[in-house]
Design a protein around this motif. Structure first.
Motif, PDB file in Angstrom:
ATOM      1  N   HIS A 290       0.887  -1.351   0.011  1.00 28.50           N
ATOM      2  CA  HIS A 290      -0.153  -0.018   0.194  1.00 28.50           C
ATOM      3  C   HIS A 290       0.939   1.180  -0.091  1.00 28.50           C
ATOM      4  O   HIS A 290       1.771   1.634   0.879  1.00 28.50           O
ATOM      5  CB  HIS A 290      -0.850   0.200   1.110  1.00 28.50           C
ATOM      6  N   MET A 291       0.399   2.097  -0.915  1.00 28.21           N
ATOM      7  CA  MET A 291       1.280   3.400  -1.179  1.00 28.21           C
ATOM      8  C   MET A 291       1.555   4.058  -0.112  1.00 28.21           C
ATOM      9  O   MET A 291       2.542   4.875   0.055  1.00 28.21           O
ATOM     10  CB  MET A 291       0.918   4.173  -2.416  1.00 28.21           C
ATOM     11  N   LEU A 292       0.526   4.345   1.044  1.00 24.69           N
ATOM     12  CA  LEU A 292       0.645   5.347   2.019  1.00 24.69           C
ATOM     13  C   LEU A 292       1.251   4.867   3.216  1.00 24.69           C
ATOM     14  O   LEU A 292       1.396   5.701   4.184  1.00 24.69           O
ATOM     15  CB  LEU A 292      -0.753   5.532   2.278  1.00 24.69           C
ATOM     16  N   LYS A 293       1.627   3.437   3.321  1.00 21.21           N
ATOM     17  CA  LYS A 293       2.227   3.083   4.270  1.00 21.21           C
ATOM     18  C   LYS A 293       3.933   3.496   4.185  1.00 21.21           C
ATOM     19  O   LYS A 293       4.323   3.595   3.100  1.00 21.21           O
ATOM     20  CB  LYS A 293       2.280   1.334   4.566  1.00 21.21           C
ATOM     21  N   ALA A 294       4.649   3.291   5.404  1.00 20.92           N
ATOM     22  CA  ALA A 294       6.008   3.742   5.225  1.00 20.92           C
ATOM     23  C   ALA A 294       6.841   2.655   4.514  1.00 20.92           C
ATOM     24  O   ALA A 294       6.246   1.625   4.335  1.00 20.92           O
ATOM     25  CB  ALA A 294       6.488   3.781   6.729  1.00 20.92           C
ATOM     26  N   TYR A 295       7.817   3.219   3.977  1.00 22.44           N
ATOM     27  CA  TYR A 295       8.675   2.332   2.924  1.00 22.44           C
ATOM     28  C   TYR A 295       9.216   1.076   3.649  1.00 22.44           C
ATOM     29  O   TYR A 295       8.849   0.054   3.117  1.00 22.44           O
ATOM     30  CB  TYR A 295       9.673   3.167   2.417  1.00 22.44           C
ATOM     31  N   ALA A 296       9.840   1.333   5.157  1.00 22.04           N
ATOM     32  CA  ALA A 296      10.250   0.095   5.446  1.00 22.04           C
ATOM     33  C   ALA A 296       9.289  -1.100   5.765  1.00 22.04           C
ATOM     34  O   ALA A 296       9.373  -2.364   5.441  1.00 22.04           O
ATOM     35  CB  ALA A 296      10.828   0.419   6.923  1.00 22.04           C
ATOM     36  N   PRO A 297       8.087  -0.778   6.129  1.00 15.91           N
ATOM     37  CA  PRO A 297       7.128  -2.211   6.453  1.00 15.91           C
ATOM     38  C   PRO A 297       6.594  -2.543   5.068  1.00 15.91           C
ATOM     39  O   PRO A 297       6.296  -3.846   4.924  1.00 15.91           O
ATOM     40  CB  PRO A 297       5.839  -1.499   6.997  1.00 15.91           C
ATOM     41  N   ARG A 298       6.562  -1.830   4.013  1.00 19.47           N
ATOM     42  CA  ARG A 298       6.507  -2.154   2.723  1.00 19.47           C
ATOM     43  C   ARG A 298       7.532  -3.107   2.285  1.00 19.47           C
ATOM     44  O   ARG A 298       7.069  -4.194   1.638  1.00 19.47           O
ATOM     45  CB  ARG A 298       6.188  -0.933   1.765  1.00 19.47           C
ATOM     46  N   VAL A 299       8.490  -2.782   2.231  1.00 20.80           N
ATOM     47  CA  VAL A 299       9.737  -3.950   1.941  1.00 20.80           C
ATOM     48  C   VAL A 299       9.619  -5.067   2.954  1.00 20.80           C
ATOM     49  O   VAL A 299       9.647  -6.097   2.201  1.00 20.80           O
ATOM     50  CB  VAL A 299      11.213  -3.103   2.082  1.00 20.80           C
ATOM     51  N   LYS A 300       9.247  -5.126   3.959  1.00 15.60           N
ATOM     52  CA  LYS A 300       9.339  -6.240   4.914  1.00 15.60           C
ATOM     53  C   LYS A 300       7.877  -7.104   4.499  1.00 15.60           C
ATOM     54  O   LYS A 300       8.279  -8.202   4.446  1.00 15.60           O
ATOM     55  CB  LYS A 300       9.108  -5.765   6.279  1.00 15.60           C
ATOM     56  N   ALA A 301       6.989  -6.448   4.138  1.00 15.85           N
ATOM     57  CA  ALA A 301       5.897  -7.154   3.573  1.00 15.85           C
ATOM     58  C   ALA A 301       6.006  -7.935   2.404  1.00 15.85           C
ATOM     59  O   ALA A 301       5.844  -9.320   2.098  1.00 15.85           O
ATOM     60  CB  ALA A 301       4.655  -6.290   3.257  1.00 15.85           C
ATOM     61  N   GLN A 302       7.094  -7.311   1.533  1.00 16.35           N
ATOM     62  CA  GLN A 302       7.318  -8.167   0.239  1.00 16.35           C
ATOM     63  C   GLN A 302       8.170  -9.239   0.573  1.00 16.35           C
ATOM     64  O   GLN A 302       8.213 -10.347  -0.125  1.00 16.35           O
ATOM     65  CB  GLN A 302       7.874  -7.083  -0.757  1.00 16.35           C
ATOM     66  N   TYR A 303       9.184  -8.852   1.223  1.00 18.57           N
ATOM     67  CA  TYR A 303      10.058  -9.857   1.855  1.00 18.57           C
ATOM     68  C   TYR A 303       9.379 -11.196   2.339  1.00 18.57           C
ATOM     69  O   TYR A 303       9.714 -12.339   1.928  1.00 18.57           O
ATOM     70  CB  TYR A 303      11.029  -9.447   2.597  1.00 18.57           C
ATOM     71  N   ASP A 304       8.524 -10.762   3.426  1.00 17.29           N
ATOM     72  CA  ASP A 304       7.799 -12.020   3.911  1.00 17.29           C
ATOM     73  C   ASP A 304       7.068 -12.893   2.991  1.00 17.29           C
ATOM     74  O   ASP A 304       6.887 -14.118   3.116  1.00 17.29           O
ATOM     75  CB  ASP A 304       7.070 -11.550   5.060  1.00 17.29           C
ATOM     76  N   PHE A 305       6.188 -11.967   2.211  1.00 15.23           N
ATOM     77  CA  PHE A 305       5.377 -12.797   1.193  1.00 15.23           C
ATOM     78  C   PHE A 305       6.435 -13.691   0.301  1.00 15.23           C
ATOM     79  O   PHE A 305       5.881 -14.893  -0.076  1.00 15.23           O
ATOM     80  CB  PHE A 305       4.699 -11.927   0.145  1.00 15.23           C
ATOM     81  N   LEU A 306       7.310 -13.476  -0.207  1.00 13.53           N
ATOM     82  CA  LEU A 306       8.087 -14.043  -1.145  1.00 13.53           C
ATOM     83  C   LEU A 306       8.558 -15.400  -0.563  1.00 13.53           C
ATOM     84  O   LEU A 306       8.764 -16.263  -1.030  1.00 13.53           O
ATOM     85  CB  LEU A 306       9.271 -13.161  -1.896  1.00 13.53           C
ATOM     86  N   GLU A 307       9.065 -14.992   0.708  1.00 13.47           N
ATOM     87  CA  GLU A 307       9.514 -16.215   1.473  1.00 13.47           C
ATOM     88  C   GLU A 307       8.618 -17.225   1.781  1.00 13.47           C
ATOM     89  O   GLU A 307       8.982 -18.406   1.759  1.00 13.47           O
ATOM     90  CB  GLU A 307      10.589 -15.585   2.933  1.00 13.47           C
ATOM     91  N   LEU A 308       7.370 -16.606   2.285  1.00 16.41           N
ATOM     92  CA  LEU A 308       6.333 -17.627   2.479  1.00 16.41           C
ATOM     93  C   LEU A 308       5.860 -18.356   1.226  1.00 16.41           C
ATOM     94  O   LEU A 308       5.607 -19.421   1.386  1.00 16.41           O
ATOM     95  CB  LEU A 308       5.224 -16.900   3.079  1.00 16.41           C
ATOM     96  N   LEU A 309       5.785 -17.605   0.122  1.00 14.83           N
ATOM     97  CA  LEU A 309       5.391 -18.236  -1.189  1.00 14.83           C
ATOM     98  C   LEU A 309       6.385 -19.513  -1.286  1.00 14.83           C
ATOM     99  O   LEU A 309       6.176 -20.557  -1.742  1.00 14.83           O
ATOM    100  CB  LEU A 309       5.510 -17.274  -2.199  1.00 14.83           C
ATOM    101  N   VAL A 310       7.789 -19.140  -1.229  1.00 11.63           N
ATOM    102  CA  VAL A 310       8.787 -20.166  -1.619  1.00 11.63           C
ATOM    103  C   VAL A 310       8.558 -21.517  -0.689  1.00 11.63           C
ATOM    104  O   VAL A 310       8.658 -22.537  -1.071  1.00 11.63           O
ATOM    105  CB  VAL A 310      10.101 -19.768  -1.682  1.00 11.63           C
ATOM    106  N   GLN A 311       8.460 -21.030   0.614  1.00 13.27           N
ATOM    107  CA  GLN A 311       8.097 -22.139   1.619  1.00 13.27           C
ATOM    108  C   GLN A 311       7.019 -22.994   1.476  1.00 13.27           C
ATOM    109  O   GLN A 311       7.064 -23.994   1.381  1.00 13.27           O
ATOM    110  CB  GLN A 311       8.049 -21.234   2.971  1.00 13.27           C
ATOM    111  N   ALA A 312       5.800 -22.415   1.012  1.00 10.33           N
ATOM    112  CA  ALA A 312       4.543 -23.128   0.529  1.00 10.33           C
ATOM    113  C   ALA A 312       4.914 -23.964  -0.645  1.00 10.33           C
ATOM    114  O   ALA A 312       4.399 -24.931  -0.566  1.00 10.33           O
ATOM    115  CB  ALA A 312       3.317 -22.190   0.596  1.00 10.33           C
TER     116      ALA A 312
END
Length: 583
Positions: A290-312
């Protein structure tokens, strides 16, 4: 000698450890890497770890190379070899819109962590990870701090358009850019099981940091749809919730706010990344932080999703492989293919949505009521989610398409997307189904460099067609069958006809002088009473036609032998079966 050894030991112990922090991690939490720093970082990883391979994968419109990063625990970066080992391939693409760079930074950290952290390494035992570090290289070089007017950081970033000002996420079928042509070849080499395209969203305000577009379920074959909805999506949604970053489907909606009428699924046609990949039975995801959230939590969200996807995928690899194999078998025997879709407004699920109340207040600019989202009024509310689409246009599968060699731009794109083509070994006249374009609508303004055709109406006529030695045959008994149908059937949403690749057949090349053809037409009607009867009937049915001498003369011309038979005739021919003289 002893003093020398002690000195050497002291020097060794004092030597600094390699700093593997990414440019993002070295920043203040609100900065993103540049293209040069990104590639330099992957070069360091490639030099230090045999599990990581960085290489050029084609050229972009800026003249700079497109890179791919391959992560395999045994160092195997050959697609055919990886496939032969039975591994699943996860393909991550970043920076198609370089002003949305979270995935670029997240993937750099993830690549490092996969080779440095034992727990993450285990996830790649049966998986090869392919990463495009920055897809829109051109746009990433056009760096600024202002064009993302709605976005909360980072401090500077790239531009959405590429070097030709193309939005590359509209270019997967038409492939005007060198970027897209390089991607098509790379995708076909890897034939990934799962594809991810990382983005940042625009639109409404809400509580989520991450929203997700999954391949439109209605377009998937039953086995893949069942696997996606029953296993893969629950795993990534559940994993994100456990990491305190709950997700919601992409917030696309009709009405003033998301809760007014509910969310609607996204129908990604093949111009989009996941619309293209779905044609080859690859599950696709578009992550939208989401564009209005701060950049750091946005990067973390992308990292978490990519890692969880590979895990799944690692945990579900057998189920994914079986589902994809079943989908490929279903494609091979499928007889009817949908070409266009519409939302089914009678079918809705309920989802819990974490939003903010949408309210009105006077605009400081106009004084008129304007929308704002009140972050002091969060809510959790059940709202409808419409995510079922029904086909509006369908077509029967032919045995093959015949494509005259003159249409080289189309043939090039077919080759890039892995289509197997054969050639006629001699001049041949074949009786086959031929399309004539009866009507169509064309956009009044250019869209991504084209005037796109819609609402195409066709007339089918079996007739003899002369083909030349060397003209091409694309049989449908191949993995690219669905791609062929959705590009070569003119009424498909993103067909090559829709994008204007066949526009020259829409223009008449010969015509007549009315004062000359008047006598020719009169003689023709005298010699053909049935034609005269048809003309009189049309005049009785249509007063405007009866009042127009030019319209009547044109009608007679079009029924005469003088009228060119190739006008409005679509040059690609559907072949329904039988032997063809091919090389």
């Amino acid at each position: 000698m002893l003093s020398f050894l002690l000195s050497a030991l002291l020097l060794t112990s004092a030597a600094p450890k390699t700093d593997w922090r990414t440019p993002y991690e070295l920043g203040n939490g609100n900065t993103t890497t540049t293209h040069a720093a990104c590639i330099a970082y992957y070069q360091r990883l490639d030099a230090a770890y045999p599990e990581i391979t960085l290489r050029e994968a084609g050229t972009t419109d800026s003249g700079r190379p497109l890179h791919e990063v391959v992560i395999s625990l045994d160092g195997d970066a050959d697609p055919a070899s990886v496939r032969a080992k039975g591994r699943q391939v996860v393909f991550i693409q970043n920076g198609i819109h370089p002003g949305e760079p979270e995935g670029i930074d997240a993937a750099m950290m993830l690549a490092r962590d996969y080779v440095q952290q034992p727990k993450l390494r285990r996830q790649l035992t049966d998986i090869t990870l392919v990463i495009i570090p920055i897809y829109n290289v051109d746009g990433s070089l056009n760096r600024n701090s202002t064009t993302r007017a709605n976005q909360n950081g980072p401090e500077s970033y790239g531009f959405r358009g590429n070097a030709r000002n193309l939005d590359l996420n509209r270019d997967y079928i038409k492939q005007d850019s060198r970027n897209a042509r390089a991607f098509a070849q790379l995708f076909q080499r890897w034939q990934p099981d799962v594809f991810v395209d990382t983005h940042t969203s625009d639109g409404a305000d809400y509580q989520y940091t991450m929203t997700l577009i999954a391949t439109q379920q209605s377009k998937l074959h039953p086995a893949l749809r069942s696997y996606l909805n029953g296993q893969l999506l629950p795993a990534v949604y559940g994993g994100m919730a456990k990491r305190k970053t709950p997700m919601t489907p992409y917030v696309d909606f009709e009405g003033r706010t998301p809760d007014a009428r509910g969310l609607t699924g996204f129908m990604e046609s093949p111009r989009y990344s996941t619309g293209y990949t779905t044609l080859f039975n690859t599950i696709g995801f578009v992550t939208e932080t989401h564009m209005l959230k701060a950049y750091a939590p946005r990067v973390k969200a992308q990292y978490d999703f990519l890692e969880l996807l590979v895990q799944a995928v690692a945990q579900q690899k057998d189920a994914l492989a079986q589902a994809r194999a079943a989908a490929q078998q279903q494609t091979a025997i499928q007889t009817t293919f949908p070409l266009a879709w519409k939302l089914d407004t009678t079918a809705a699920d309920k989802v819990t949505f974490l939003g903010y109340e949408g309210k009105l207040k006077p605009s400081d600019i106009s004084g008129q009521p304007r929308l704002y989202y009140d972050r002091k009024a969060p809510y959790s509310r059940q709202i409808p989610y419409y995510n079922t689409f029904q086909p509006t246009v369908q077509v029967q599968r032919p045995a093959a398409y015949l494509i005259p060699q003159a249409w080289s731009e189309v043939l090039e794109r077919l080759r890039l997307s892995g289509v197997q083509l054969r050639r006629l070994r001699q001049d041949t006249t074949l009786t086959a189904d031929v399309y004539y374009v009866q009507d169509y609508k064309t956009g009044q303004r250019p869209y991504e460099g084209h005037y796109v055709h819609t609402a195409v109406e066709l007339r089918t006529a079996p007739q003899p067609v002369a083909f030349l030695k060397g003209d091409y045959v694309a049989v449908l008994n191949q993995p690219a069958a669905r791609y062929l149908i959705e590009t070569l059937e003119p009424q498909a949403t993103d067909s090559f006809f829709a994008w204007g690749f066949f526009d020259s057949v829409l223009q008449q090349k010969e015509y007549f002088s009315d004062y000359v053809f008047e006598d020719v037409a009169a003689d023709l009607l005298r010699r053909d009473p049935a034609l005269r009867e048809r003309l009189e009937k049309l005049k009785q049915q249509n007063p405007a036609f009866a009042a127009s001498g030019a319209a009547q003369l044109d009608w007679v011309y079009r029924q005469s032998p003088n009228y060119e038979k190739t006008h409005l005739r679509y040059p690609v021919v559907r072949w329904m079966g039988g032997a063809l003289p091919v090389e």
